[in-house]
Design an enzyme around this catalytic site. Structure first.
Site: not given
Ligand code: CTP
Length: 403
Positions: A213, A312
């Site tokens: 990205n 995460i």
């Protein structure tokens, strides 16, 4: 808040080829909002002209203790009484030897001696040939200057103007800028271990292609730098970026979300604060191709099956350390619409103490940003500013919450 904003800095130049870097340093200080008064020794004027330094600092340069522009003819007193900091860059071996003995036979050394030690810090950025730097006399002088209260910065290593290679180069202007900001920053995070993620992740499709990205990593690196400047021990787990890691920050470079997850989870227990700033790819290819996919071998474009990556931030918030209330977790929310609503949803879904909401189109790849701080008490906007200034404000608020 930018720690250099409206700070009055005397930028002193003593003689050395590194004077050419002082021009860029001057510009960087001015750009950061400082008011810079340049003072040059006669030797410095052999390397760079006062005209250059005047143009960059926007102030006439002082070179002599006999300068008639000061109505009382005491430039050494007037200039130091107004200064927050004297930064001598480059500080030559000879100039440091002179300071050490309290000698004051030119304006710059006179100012260093006459400065009010309680309110005007003295910072020296040494620059010299490697033999001069490693000479016991210079090393002795550095030690003595430090114990006399000066901040003697480190030196860079590498190729020198004289053609030799070794230690003694002046630090780069942006490194000096960082060190000066550190000196002026309140040390409200001393004793805290801060773990951060930054940048994008890259999920391989084959050995040369992948999913990623547009995150530049700038916000995460700025947060890491600010945390370090505030006295924290910082570990930055970074996806692939083009940025130079801030000095003093430990960095683990990773590529994929799985690698980032593993590196983060291995350091959760020793951390007091976790900041998830990375733009982690949500999916990865179930079976990345072992060899480069050749377009001529394909009947039609390949179709990749994707599987979700671990979250995460959510996993860190569920760790024992966090559940015991011993880990302050901060996440980001990158949205393209309904910022506040989506950030609040993420606050609850991830279990973080704070979510910093931002609009992807206003932040990706840019040097500035606008943040929305969202926590259990509500939300408030942190208005548009440079990422460095926003990072400093975020770290100040985190330090406040930790108290
Ligand atoms: N995050 C993470 N691990 C992931 C995905 C996101 O740690 N696999 C973290 C990001 O670092 C950020 C927060 O979760 O702090 C929110 O990321 P964001 O991309 O805004 O949201 P997502 O959780 O991916 O949800 P969505 O894509 O639906 O907006």
């Amino acid at each position: 808040m930018n720690e250099l904003l409206n700070k009055r800095i005397v930028l002193g130049l003593s003689g050395g080829i590194a004077c050419y870097k002082a021009a860029e340093l001057c510009r960087a200080l001015v750009k950061a909002g400082a008011q810079v008064q340049v003072v040059m020794t006669q030797a410095a004027t052999q390397f760079i002209t006062p005209v250059t330094m005047q143009a960059l600092s926007n102030q006439p340069v002082f070179e002599s203790q006999w300068d008639e522009r000061a109505p009382n003819n005491m430039a050494h007193i007037n200039l130091t009484r107004q200064a927050d900091l004297i930064l001598v860059a480059p500080a030559s071996a000879d100039f440091m030897a002179k300071l050490l003995h309290g000698r004051a036979d030119d304006l710059l050394s006179l100012m260093c001696l006459a400065r009010p030690t309680a309110s005007t810090q003295l910072v020296l950025a040494p620059a010299m040939n490697r033999e001069m730097w490693s000479h016991p006399a210079t090393q002795r002088n550095v030690e003595q200057l430090r114990s006399d209260g000066a901040h003697v910065l480190g030196v860079g290593a590498g190729e020198q103007a004289c053609g030799e290679t070794g230690d003694g180069r002046m630090l780069e202007p942006l490194e000096i800028l960082q060190d000066v900001i550190s000196l002026l920053t309140p040390k409200d995070l001393v004793g805290q271990q801060i773990l951060l993620t930054a940048g994008p992740t890259f999920e391989a499709l084959d050995p040369v292609r992948g999913l990623t990205n547009r995150s530049s990593g700038k916000m995460g690196y700025a947060l890491a730098q600010s945390a370090h400047q505030r006295g924290a021990q910082v570990l930055l787990v970074s996806g692939p970026t083009h940025l130079t890691p801030p000095r003093g920050v430990r960095v683990i470079q990773v590529e994929s979300a799985l690698q980032m997850h593993q590196a983060v989870m291995a350091h959760v227990n020793e951390s007091d604060v976790f900041i998830a700033c990375a733009a982690v790819a949500d999916w990865r290819a179930t079976k990345p191709a072992e060899h480069k996919l050749k377009k001529n071998d394909q009947q039609s474009p390949p179709i990749f099956e994707l599987m979700p990556n671990p979250d995460i931030l959510a996993d860190v918030c569920k760790s024992e350390k966090a559940l015991r209330g011993q880990l302050f977790c901060v996440g980001f929310a990158a949205e393209t619409e309904n910022l506040e609503q989506n950030a609040k949803i993420k606050l609850n879904r991830k279990g973080a103490q704070v979510i910093l909401g931002n609009l992807a189109q206003n932040t990706l790849g840019r040097d500035d940003n606008t943040l929305l701080w969202v926590d259990a008490n509500g939300s408030f906007e942190m208005p548009n500013n440079t990422k460095a200034a926003l990072a400093s404000e975020v770290m100040r608020l985190i330090a406040q919450r930790l108290r």
